[in-house]
Design a protein around this motif. Structure first.
Motif, PDB file in Angstrom:
ATOM      1  N   SER A   1       5.136   0.985   7.801  1.00 45.19           N
ATOM      2  CA  SER A   1       3.783   0.439   7.772  1.00 45.19           C
ATOM      3  C   SER A   1       3.781  -1.081   7.806  1.00 45.19           C
ATOM      4  O   SER A   1       4.720  -1.735   7.347  1.00 45.19           O
ATOM      5  CB  SER A   1       3.059   0.887   6.488  1.00 45.19           C
ATOM      6  OG  SER A   1       1.744   0.377   6.429  1.00 45.19           O
TER       7      SER A   1
ATOM      8  N   ALA B   1       0.423  -0.167   0.791  1.00 46.35           N
ATOM      9  CA  ALA B   1       0.028  -0.248   2.191  1.00 46.35           C
ATOM     10  C   ALA B   1      -1.234   0.566   2.401  1.00 46.35           C
ATOM     11  O   ALA B   1      -1.434   1.602   1.755  1.00 46.35           O
ATOM     12  CB  ALA B   1       1.151   0.273   3.092  1.00 46.35           C
TER      13      ALA B   1
ATOM     14  N   GLN C   1      -2.611   2.401   8.113  1.00 44.20           N
ATOM     15  CA  GLN C   1      -1.636   1.597   8.850  1.00 44.20           C
ATOM     16  C   GLN C   1      -0.236   2.202   8.814  1.00 44.20           C
ATOM     17  O   GLN C   1       0.726   1.589   9.278  1.00 44.20           O
ATOM     18  CB  GLN C   1      -1.604   0.178   8.282  1.00 44.20           C
ATOM     19  CG  GLN C   1      -2.922  -0.570   8.446  1.00 44.20           C
ATOM     20  CD  GLN C   1      -2.919  -1.915   7.749  1.00 44.20           C
ATOM     21  OE1 GLN C   1      -1.908  -2.617   7.709  1.00 44.20           O
ATOM     22  NE2 GLN C   1      -4.072  -2.291   7.208  1.00 44.20           N
ATOM     23  N   CYS C   2      -0.112   3.404   8.277  1.00 40.23           N
ATOM     24  CA  CYS C   2       1.194   4.059   8.161  1.00 40.23           C
ATOM     25  C   CYS C   2       1.474   4.960   9.357  1.00 40.23           C
ATOM     26  O   CYS C   2       0.586   5.642   9.854  1.00 40.23           O
ATOM     27  CB  CYS C   2       1.265   4.894   6.882  1.00 40.23           C
ATOM     28  SG  CYS C   2       1.211   3.929   5.355  1.00 40.23           S
TER      29      CYS C   2
ATOM     30  N   GLU D   1       6.377  -5.817   6.791  1.00 42.31           N
ATOM     31  CA  GLU D   1       6.569  -4.446   7.278  1.00 42.31           C
ATOM     32  C   GLU D   1       7.632  -3.762   6.429  1.00 42.31           C
ATOM     33  O   GLU D   1       8.621  -4.380   6.022  1.00 42.31           O
ATOM     34  CB  GLU D   1       6.973  -4.437   8.756  1.00 42.31           C
ATOM     35  CG  GLU D   1       8.232  -5.230   9.054  1.00 42.31           C
ATOM     36  CD  GLU D   1       8.560  -5.345  10.532  1.00 42.31           C
ATOM     37  OE1 GLU D   1       7.934  -4.637  11.346  1.00 42.31           O
ATOM     38  OE2 GLU D   1       9.451  -6.139  10.868  1.00 42.31           O
TER      39      GLU D   1
ATOM     40  N   TYR E   1      -3.155   3.306   3.965  1.00 42.70           N
ATOM     41  CA  TYR E   1      -2.616   4.535   4.566  1.00 42.70           C
ATOM     42  C   TYR E   1      -2.938   4.626   6.052  1.00 42.70           C
ATOM     43  O   TYR E   1      -2.164   5.197   6.826  1.00 42.70           O
ATOM     44  CB  TYR E   1      -3.149   5.768   3.841  1.00 42.70           C
ATOM     45  CG  TYR E   1      -2.500   7.050   4.317  1.00 42.70           C
ATOM     46  CD1 TYR E   1      -1.127   7.261   4.163  1.00 42.70           C
ATOM     47  CD2 TYR E   1      -3.248   8.049   4.931  1.00 42.70           C
ATOM     48  CE1 TYR E   1      -0.519   8.426   4.597  1.00 42.70           C
ATOM     49  CE2 TYR E   1      -2.655   9.225   5.370  1.00 42.70           C
ATOM     50  CZ  TYR E   1      -1.287   9.411   5.206  1.00 42.70           C
ATOM     51  OH  TYR E   1      -0.682  10.572   5.641  1.00 42.70           O
TER      52      TYR E   1
END
Length: 326
Positions: free
Chosen positions: A87, A100, A104-105, A64, A102
């Motif tokens: 994220s 990451a 999951q942001c 993370e 996006y």
């Protein structure tokens, strides 16, 4: 870029600062200039050689991050560059830059510092999925949470408090019990000096709890089932105390208990994106208002990753440990 690599399986001293190429965001991904990265128990297990990253993930530890989007992959508009986000990542968080998905942001609200934001994704998504989606807890329920002062435990208490769910936590000392109560736990049991099964029965007037969130496994499992009310749900998220348990199956049947569990890291990007979207719609406004924030124990520099892991393994921390990258 600077990053922390695992030289070989072993103790904290195998974490080594290295120079590696910047990662390149794939389709649907963004490149984040990492300001801070959370430290989690799976990072320790990966360092020890018992929790390898899933296929295609970065071999660098770190699940993370929080930082600023500086580049995008195919399918992501340039307008997101400059966004401050936190994220989940499948690996590679202990570095100056990380890719990451996006989806999951989450946008970092002004109420949270970068260090606080980096301490949220893994624990929030683990707790939300396992307690609220798999154990179906709702307002008025009760939950037994093992490891009450861990990152997972403190996030579970914080979320349950906001949804008016009674929490009973177990801790390894009276000092930790006091800290858990100050954080908002309804009840705290020192498992070294008291049988938590009997304590839960006393606290609940013999009814038991709606759900158990367990990261211990082993011989805790049959004892946890004794703590459940009829139709109760048991959720396993780790097996720190052992991967096997002996159960009396007819008791599960007669009391209509549900046993479930999950891991998060190996789930698909699509699943994680859906989970983040649900959190954005149901919970994230509480973070924006400042009502939901992590328990932050200590912040180390990136180069002090070994010290951060040593602190986690010593077990004296309360809440999350974070690496400050820039």
């Amino acid at each position: 870029m600077r990053a922390i690599a695992i030289r070989e399986p072993g103790g904290p001293d195998v974490l080594t600062e290295v120079q590696v190429p910047l990662p390149v965001p794939a389709q649907g991904e963004v490149l984040i200039a990492v300001a801070a990265a959370g430290v989690n128990r799976p990072d320790v297990l990966q360092r020890q050689g018992s929790y390898p990253p899933p296929p295609g993930a970065s071999p660098l530890p770190g699940l993370e991050v929080a930082g600023t989007i500086v580049a995008v992959g195919e399918g992501i508009g340039l307008d997101v560059i400059g966004e401050r986000v936190c994220s989940l990542v499948a690996g590679g968080g202990y570095a100056e830059y990380a890719c990451a998905d996006y989806a999951q942001c989450l946008a970092i609200p002004p109420a949270l510092s970068m260090e606080e934001a980096a301490a949220i994704p893994e624990t929030l998504m683990t707790v939300w999925h396992n307690l609220f989606e798999r154990a179906y807890i709702v307002n008025g329920d009760s939950v037994l949470i093992h490891g009450g002062t861990s990152g997972i435990g403190t996030m579970a208490v914080a979320l349950c408090r906001l949804f008016e769910i009674t929490t009973i936590v177990t801790c390894g000392s009276d000092d930790k019990c006091r800290a858990a109560l100050e954080w908002g736990a309804g009840h705290a049991i020192n498992y070294r000096s008291e049988d938590f099964v009997e304590a839960v029965k006393r606290i609940t007037d013999g009814k038991g709890v709606t759900a158990v969130l367990d990261m211990v496994g082993g011989d805790y499992l049959p004892r946890n089932l004794e703590c459940l009310a009829e139709d109760g749900r048991h959720v396993s998220i780790a097996v720190l105390g052992g991967a096997k348990a002996d159960l009396f199956i007819p008791k599960i049947m007669m009391r209509r208990l549900t046993l479930t569990g999950s891991t998060l890291r190996a789930r698909t990007a699509g699943f994680k994106g859906l989970l983040v979207d649900e959190i954005r719609r149901t919970v994230w406004s509480m973070a924006e208002e400042g009502a939901l924030r992590p328990a932050l124990d200590r912040v180390f520099s990136l180069g002090e990753a070994a010290q951060a892991h040593a602190l986690m393994e010593a077990g004296g921390h309360f809440g999350k440990i974070v690496l400050k990258v820039r």
